[in-house]
Scaffold this motif. Structure first.
Motif, short mmCIF file in Angstrom:
data_model
loop_
_atom_site.label_atom_id
_atom_site.label_comp_id
_atom_site.label_asym_id
_atom_site.label_seq_id
_atom_site.Cartn_x
_atom_site.Cartn_y
_atom_site.Cartn_z
N ILE A 86 0.83 -1.20 0.00
CA ILE A 86 0.00 0.00 0.00
C ILE A 86 0.87 1.25 0.00
CG2 ILE A 86 -1.66 1.32 1.38
CD1 ILE A 86 -2.94 -1.28 2.21
N GLU A 90 0.18 3.93 -2.91
CA GLU A 90 -0.26 5.30 -2.63
C GLU A 90 0.66 6.34 -3.26
OE1 GLU A 90 -2.92 6.25 -1.47
OE2 GLU A 90 -3.76 4.76 -0.11
N LYS A 275 -9.01 0.05 -6.22
CA LYS A 275 -7.99 0.47 -5.27
C LYS A 275 -8.57 0.58 -3.87
CE LYS A 275 -4.69 4.15 -4.24
NZ LYS A 275 -4.07 5.41 -4.70
N GLU A 276 -9.79 1.11 -3.77
CA GLU A 276 -10.42 1.23 -2.46
C GLU A 276 -10.61 -0.14 -1.82
OE1 GLU A 276 -14.59 2.40 -2.20
OE2 GLU A 276 -13.98 3.96 -0.80
N VAL A 279 -7.13 -1.57 -0.67
CA VAL A 279 -6.69 -0.92 0.57
C VAL A 279 -7.53 -1.38 1.74
CG1 VAL A 279 -6.44 1.29 1.73
CG2 VAL A 279 -5.75 1.07 -0.66
N SER A 283 -6.29 -2.94 5.30
CA SER A 283 -6.37 -2.06 6.48
C SER A 283 -7.37 -2.54 7.51
CB SER A 283 -6.74 -0.64 6.03
OG SER A 283 -8.01 -0.62 5.41
N THR A 665 -5.96 7.10 1.94
CA THR A 665 -5.71 6.30 3.12
C THR A 665 -4.22 6.18 3.36
OG1 THR A 665 -7.68 5.02 2.61
CG2 THR A 665 -6.19 4.11 4.24
N PRO A 667 -0.83 4.44 4.79
CA PRO A 667 -0.49 3.03 4.89
C PRO A 667 -0.99 2.44 6.20
CG PRO A 667 1.35 4.23 4.00
CD PRO A 667 0.32 5.25 4.40
N GLY A 669 -4.31 2.25 6.73
CA GLY A 669 -5.69 2.64 6.82
C GLY A 669 -6.09 3.12 8.19
#
Length: 712
Positions: A86, A90, A275-276, A279, A283, A665, A667, A669
């Motif tokens: 992540i 990001e 992507k959401e 992550v 997280s 977010t 790293p 989350g």
């Protein structure tokens, strides 16, 4: 005798039940669910609570979690890989090609080299060898943008100094991981000069192969898979672990492979639902378990008794804070930033979480670093992740932003009027729920009246395998009934309506595609609350529309008819670089209902009266630039909790208009909580959340609704 035997049976059953591996896992899930929430209520990062939970439930505490548990170690290892993936995901490499790239390169060089030198000197003073000292220094060189959600919410992300710090993470993270890979290879292989050159060459080749192959494969797979988000999600995960396995085969540390995989698939994944979901999957489970596992490594009794560990921790914390300050100060002198910008850069570069902890843990497992260094790194993380966001929240609230001029610029009357005549202001209103349909049409009608525009009630009939299927026929009939009702409502309200029936494979895609095809200026949607884990994993209609829409989206939760709205509240957190769109949106509704708009700003309880007066004048100045016929009322409240202050004030209002800010977010989350999220879950009055399109070019709403023909 029989009673004793029964007691022995109960005792053995209880002991067997307690030894079940599922029991610690249940407790672990409870910890990662409740502890971050509790610590965020205390204005502390949730990851600090997770680490402390590992201390409490681990060998230094209640012995519920065992450090040698195979399941826990596996989940923590996946969490470590996910954390670094992540971190790479990001990082937006396109930022390097934009403005401030040389400032970012200069700041990253200083904030990397100064802590590196300081860390080496501290390590050498404790008689670490040169390889270990360089590794310790490199762990201090990177930083985690833990306060990114905060500066994003405050609207200062476009400030040059803040933008430079965000871009500089590209260099510091990559540099720290390269130093880690180099130190591990030199330590295990005892290389000479030419072997070192060969190692660096192989590292470069490996990085190039991973980057090119994953990037190409990702783009091809995403292009061929179309809109199948489930397969795209699995492809991303597969790419990560293939990169990790190939790194181990090449003799490269696996977290380097995970980080490079994140960089490689970044372009293919982009900013979107996939992507959401990627992550979120890490997280919500794996990364929190990694932080709990870190807490298990802390030997609290030994730490308290070890003077050397306490001395090393103190010097590392002080050295990190001082070196980051020196780097920010040198950047200020070179690029002529003011003191507030310099201090903000310093506070943003303080938190040591992702790369720092990962590199330290890998160095410890390889035998290069001792347990004393791990304890120091964890305590460093606790201090800096708390101190950094705290200082940022005090400094960034009044930080100037380069976006002020763009947001405050008045609309051009002549061009807007001509554009309105050629292309009437169009509002797409998706209809699905008959109970909320009337309020949605009324809201859209009020806005269309003010803009001399039109509304397009839209019903989506989801497609099936066969176009003559009974399910599709029933869906079409239902959609036609909804559109008939919407058209009748529009006629009663005196607004031009053009009903649309669309057959599509998904609601969100059908809405966003229709809005694009008809060049809509605004989408007005009803509230669809998230429900359960499936909604978080696979998203909902609103998520999909917000990600894909080309125009602003007004997400509404209306508890009464919009025609009855008389008092509208618009919370505005940042008075320097505000989001002015909610103010304009609220003013349009106020003009339609002869209502009153109040712009609310919450400041710290300790703010002086002169500072409050300055805030009020600043807000008045900003609002006056919108050239509104009936300027809103300005209200300043001093309170220690922004969300609670807004909730208390909202009791007297019919509607609250807030921006929908989708946070990047950090790293893990485990970022700071968002005020908007709290308001959305606790407000009892009507709410409108305005979401801007992903390209951030939401000018149609501003120019269309605030033109001379719109506001009279």
């Amino acid at each position: 005798m029989e009673l004793i035997s029964q007691l022995l049976i109960v005792e053995s059953s209880t002991r067997a039940f307690a030894q079940e591996p599922i029991i610690p896992f249940v407790i672990l899930l409870l910890v990662i669910l409740a502890v971050p929430i509790l610590f965020e209520r205390l204005q502390l990062p949730g990851l600090v609570g997770l680490v402390l939970s590992g201390v409490v439930f681990g060998p230094s505490g209640w012995h519920i979690f065992h450090i040698n548990s195979p399941i826990l170690n596996l989940l923590a290892e996946i969490g470590l890989i996910y954390l670094m993936f992540i971190a790479g995901l990001e990082i937006n490499l396109e930022l390097f090609h934009r403005k401030q790239k040389w400032q970012a390169l200069g700041f990253s060089s200083l904030t990397f080299s100064v802590p590196l030198v300081v860390g080496i000197l501290i390590a050498r003073s404790f008689e670490f060898d040169w390889i270990a000292a360089i590794l310790i220094g490199s762990t201090l060189a990177s930083y985690t943008l833990l306060a990114y959600p905060l500066i994003n919410r405050l609207g200062v992300i476009n400030n040059e100094a803040v933008s430079v710090v965000v871009r500089a993470t590209i260099f510091t993270d990559i540099g720290a991981l390269l130093v880690l890979a180099f130190c591990l290879a030199v330590n295990t292989r005892n290389l000479d000069f030419w072997q070192v050159i060969s190692l660096l060459t192989s590292l470069a080749i490996y990085a190039l192969v991973i980057f090119v192959c994953c990037n190409w494969a990702g783009k091809e797979f995403f292009r061929r898979s179309g809109d199948d988000e489930g397969n795209q999600f699995l492809f991303v995960l597969l790419s990560v672990f293939i990169a990790v396995v190939s790194a181990q085969l090449m003799g490269v540390e696996k977290i380097v492979g995970a980080f490079l995989a994140g960089l490689a698939v970044n372009d293919a994944v982009g900013e979107g639902p996939v992507k959401e979901k990627v992550v979120f999957a890490g997280s919500v489970l794996f990364i929190p378990i990694f932080f709990v596992h870190l807490g298990l490594l802390i030997d609290l009794p030994t730490l308290i008794k070890s003077v050397a560990t306490l001395e090393l921790t103190f010097l590392v914390v002080v050295g990190l804070i001082a070196s980051k300050f020196i780097a920010a100060l040198l950047t200020k002198l070179v690029y002529h930033y003011n003191w507030q910008e310099m201090l903000t850069m310093w506070s943003l570069s303080l938190p040591q979480v992702g790369v720092t902890l990962a590199a330290t843990l890998v160095g410890y497992r390889s035998g290069l670093l001792s347990g004393m260094v791990v304890d120091s790194a964890i305590l460093l993380m606790v201090v800096t992740s708390t101190l950094g966001p705290f200082i940022t929240s005090r400094l960034a609230i009044s930080l100037p932003s380069s976006a002020v001029k763009q947001q405050s610029a008045p609309a051009q009357p002549d061009n807007d009027s001509e554009q309105t005549n050629k292309n009437p202001f169009t509002i797409v209103v998706p209809v699905y729920n008959p109970q909320t349909q009337q309020y949605l049409i009324e809201m859209a009608a009020l806005l269309a009246h003010q803009a001399n525009g039109r509304i397009m009630p839209l019903a989506i009939a989801t497609a099936t395998a066969h176009m003559d299927a009974p399910q599709l026929e029933a869906s079409v009939h239902r959609s036609e009934a909804l559109l008939t009702k919407a058209t009748a409502l529009s006629r009663v309200l005196g607004v031009t309506a053009e009903p649309l029936l669309r057959i599509d494979d998904a609601f969100a895609k059908g809405i966003s595609r229709t809005a694009r095809e008809h060049k809509a200026n605004l989408i007005v949607m009803g509230w669809g609350k998230r429900t359960g884990l499936r909604a978080r994993l696979f998203g909902n209609v609103i998520d999909g529309v917000l990600w894909a829409s080309h125009c602003p989206v007004a997400v509404t939760r209306l508890v009464d008819s919009p025609k009855k709205i008389q008092r509208i509240l618009v919370p505005m957190e940042n008075v320097i670089a505000p989001t002015l769109q909610p103010v304009q949106f609220a003013q349009i509704l106020a003009e339609a209902n002869q209502a009153q708009v109040t712009v609310l700003n919450v400041c710290d309880r300790r703010t002086s009266s002169s500072k409050i007066s300055w805030r009020r004048s600043q807000l008045s100045l900003l609002v006056s630039k919108l050239t509104l016929p009936n300027p809103p009322e300005i209200q300043i409240i001093a309170h220690e909790n922004v969300a609670q202050a807004i909730l208390q004030a909202a009791r007297l209002y019919d509607l609250v208009v807030i921006p929908f800010v989708r946070n990047r977010t950090s790293p893990g989350g485990l970022a700071m909580s968002d005020v908007t999220t709290q308001l959305a879950s606790q407000l009892t009055c009507s709410i409108v959340m305005l979401g801007e399109p992903q390209n951030s070019q939401a000018t149609d709403l501003l120019t269309g609704l605030s033109s001379p023909t719109a506001v009279v």
